[in-house]
Design a protein around this motif. Sequence first.
Motif, PDB file in Angstrom:
ATOM      1  N   UNK A  27     -35.486  11.317 -14.532  1.00 44.43           N
ATOM      2  CA  UNK A  27     -34.021  11.311 -14.530  1.00 44.43           C
ATOM      3  C   UNK A  27     -33.465  11.778 -15.872  1.00 44.43           C
ATOM      4  N   UNK A  28     -32.322  12.453 -15.790  1.00 46.79           N
ATOM      5  CA  UNK A  28     -31.660  12.983 -16.978  1.00 46.79           C
ATOM      6  C   UNK A  28     -30.233  12.456 -17.034  1.00 46.79           C
ATOM      7  N   UNK A  29     -29.834  12.058 -18.221  1.00 45.51           N
ATOM      8  CA  UNK A  29     -28.461  11.617 -18.434  1.00 45.51           C
ATOM      9  C   UNK A  29     -27.861  12.391 -19.592  1.00 45.51           C
ATOM     10  N   UNK A  30     -26.772  13.084 -19.306  1.00 46.36           N
ATOM     11  CA  UNK A  30     -25.987  13.765 -20.323  1.00 46.36           C
ATOM     12  C   UNK A  30     -24.855  12.812 -20.691  1.00 46.36           C
ATOM     13  N   UNK A  31     -24.859  12.308 -21.910  1.00 50.25           N
ATOM     14  CA  UNK A  31     -23.886  11.284 -22.289  1.00 50.25           C
ATOM     15  C   UNK A  31     -22.440  11.764 -22.208  1.00 50.25           C
ATOM     16  N   UNK A  32     -22.206  13.068 -22.332  1.00 45.81           N
ATOM     17  CA  UNK A  32     -20.844  13.571 -22.142  1.00 45.81           C
ATOM     18  C   UNK A  32     -20.334  13.277 -20.732  1.00 45.81           C
ATOM     19  N   UNK A  33     -21.237  13.252 -19.754  1.00 42.80           N
ATOM     20  CA  UNK A  33     -20.821  12.934 -18.383  1.00 42.80           C
ATOM     21  C   UNK A  33     -20.324  11.497 -18.277  1.00 42.80           C
ATOM     22  N   UNK A  34     -20.906  10.611 -19.076  1.00 44.25           N
ATOM     23  CA  UNK A  34     -20.441   9.223 -19.082  1.00 44.25           C
ATOM     24  C   UNK A  34     -19.174   9.062 -19.905  1.00 44.25           C
ATOM     25  N   UNK A  35     -19.088   9.781 -21.011  1.00 40.64           N
ATOM     26  CA  UNK A  35     -17.987   9.571 -21.950  1.00 40.64           C
ATOM     27  C   UNK A  35     -16.646  10.048 -21.417  1.00 40.64           C
ATOM     28  N   UNK A  37     -13.799  11.530 -18.558  1.00 39.39           N
ATOM     29  CA  UNK A  37     -13.195  11.612 -17.237  1.00 39.39           C
ATOM     30  C   UNK A  37     -12.588  13.011 -17.131  1.00 39.39           C
ATOM     31  N   UNK A  38     -12.060  13.407 -15.968  1.00 38.50           N
ATOM     32  CA  UNK A  38     -11.460  14.750 -15.859  1.00 38.50           C
ATOM     33  C   UNK A  38     -10.467  15.039 -16.980  1.00 38.50           C
ATOM     34  N   UNK A  39     -10.396  16.324 -17.333  1.00 38.65           N
ATOM     35  CA  UNK A  39      -9.498  16.829 -18.388  1.00 38.65           C
ATOM     36  C   UNK A  39      -9.825  16.246 -19.762  1.00 38.65           C
ATOM     37  N   UNK A  40     -11.077  15.918 -19.992  1.00 40.45           N
ATOM     38  CA  UNK A  40     -11.572  15.459 -21.290  1.00 40.45           C
ATOM     39  C   UNK A  40     -10.942  14.142 -21.743  1.00 40.45           C
ATOM     40  N   UNK A  41     -10.519  13.325 -20.789  1.00 38.40           N
ATOM     41  CA  UNK A  41     -10.011  11.994 -21.125  1.00 38.40           C
ATOM     42  C   UNK A  41     -11.203  11.071 -21.333  1.00 38.40           C
ATOM     43  N   UNK A  42     -11.150  10.222 -22.362  1.00 37.85           N
ATOM     44  CA  UNK A  42     -12.290   9.349 -22.635  1.00 37.85           C
ATOM     45  C   UNK A  42     -12.345   8.182 -21.659  1.00 37.85           C
ATOM     46  N   UNK A  43     -13.536   7.936 -21.165  1.00 36.05           N
ATOM     47  CA  UNK A  43     -13.787   6.784 -20.301  1.00 36.05           C
ATOM     48  C   UNK A  43     -13.709   5.526 -21.165  1.00 36.05           C
ATOM     49  N   UNK A  44     -13.228   4.435 -20.628  1.00 35.87           N
ATOM     50  CA  UNK A  44     -13.212   3.185 -21.407  1.00 35.87           C
ATOM     51  C   UNK A  44     -14.618   2.818 -21.893  1.00 35.87           C
ATOM     52  N   UNK A 111     -21.487  18.642 -18.155  1.00 38.56           N
ATOM     53  CA  UNK A 111     -20.176  18.085 -18.485  1.00 38.56           C
ATOM     54  C   UNK A 111     -19.683  17.194 -17.358  1.00 38.56           C
ATOM     55  N   UNK A 112     -18.742  16.340 -17.694  1.00 37.70           N
ATOM     56  CA  UNK A 112     -18.152  15.460 -16.689  1.00 37.70           C
ATOM     57  C   UNK A 112     -17.301  16.269 -15.714  1.00 37.70           C
ATOM     58  N   UNK A 113     -17.203  15.760 -14.524  1.00 38.71           N
ATOM     59  CA  UNK A 113     -16.397  16.399 -13.485  1.00 38.71           C
ATOM     60  C   UNK A 113     -14.969  16.600 -13.992  1.00 38.71           C
ATOM     61  N   UNK A 114     -14.440  17.798 -13.771  1.00 42.15           N
ATOM     62  CA  UNK A 114     -13.070  18.088 -14.177  1.00 42.15           C
ATOM     63  C   UNK A 114     -12.899  18.438 -15.644  1.00 42.15           C
TER      64      UNK A 114
END
Length: 171
Positions: A27-35, A37-44, A111-114
């Motif tokens: 399994x691979x995890x790209x931390x940007x995908x976690x960090x 949300x769409x439009x480069x908004x930071x996830x809590x 990258x994260x979706x959106x």
Amino acid sequence: MKIAIIGYSASGKSTLASYLSKHYGISCLHLDKLRFLPNWQERPDEDMRSQLQTFLENDSWVIEGNYSDFYYQERMEDADQIILMAFSRWSCLYRAVKRYITYAGRVRESSAEGCIEKLDWEFIRWILKDGRSPKTQKRYQTICQTYADKVTILHSQKELDEFVSTVKIPL
């Protein structure tokens, strides 16, 4: 097998992580995908921590990204191998421009979706200056000293190519 890939922005962390994940079938995890949300908004932060903590429970993984506030020490301790992508600022800028041209108007797989690929002055400044702060330099130095037996430092495309050519499938 657990592999942590850290290093400077646009040094190739995501591409190497995807390659190693596919090569080893882990399994691979790209931390940007976690960090993000769409439009480069930071996830809590708590949401990101929770998702990362769950991923860390896997027996094998490749995790790429820095994010030193999110289980950084645990990732380094748990990793069987740590790869530090220490490309020059100019190599990273070149790679960022090349990546932007390739993915302009689209979302990269890592990258994260959106989050549409972008290259703005803020990111250029990050690549050339802010992302190479003394604090960041010290963190990488500490990792290299603390985990010398499991750190591989890659400074250039040539070293990356040589590293990839030596990757063996575990027995």
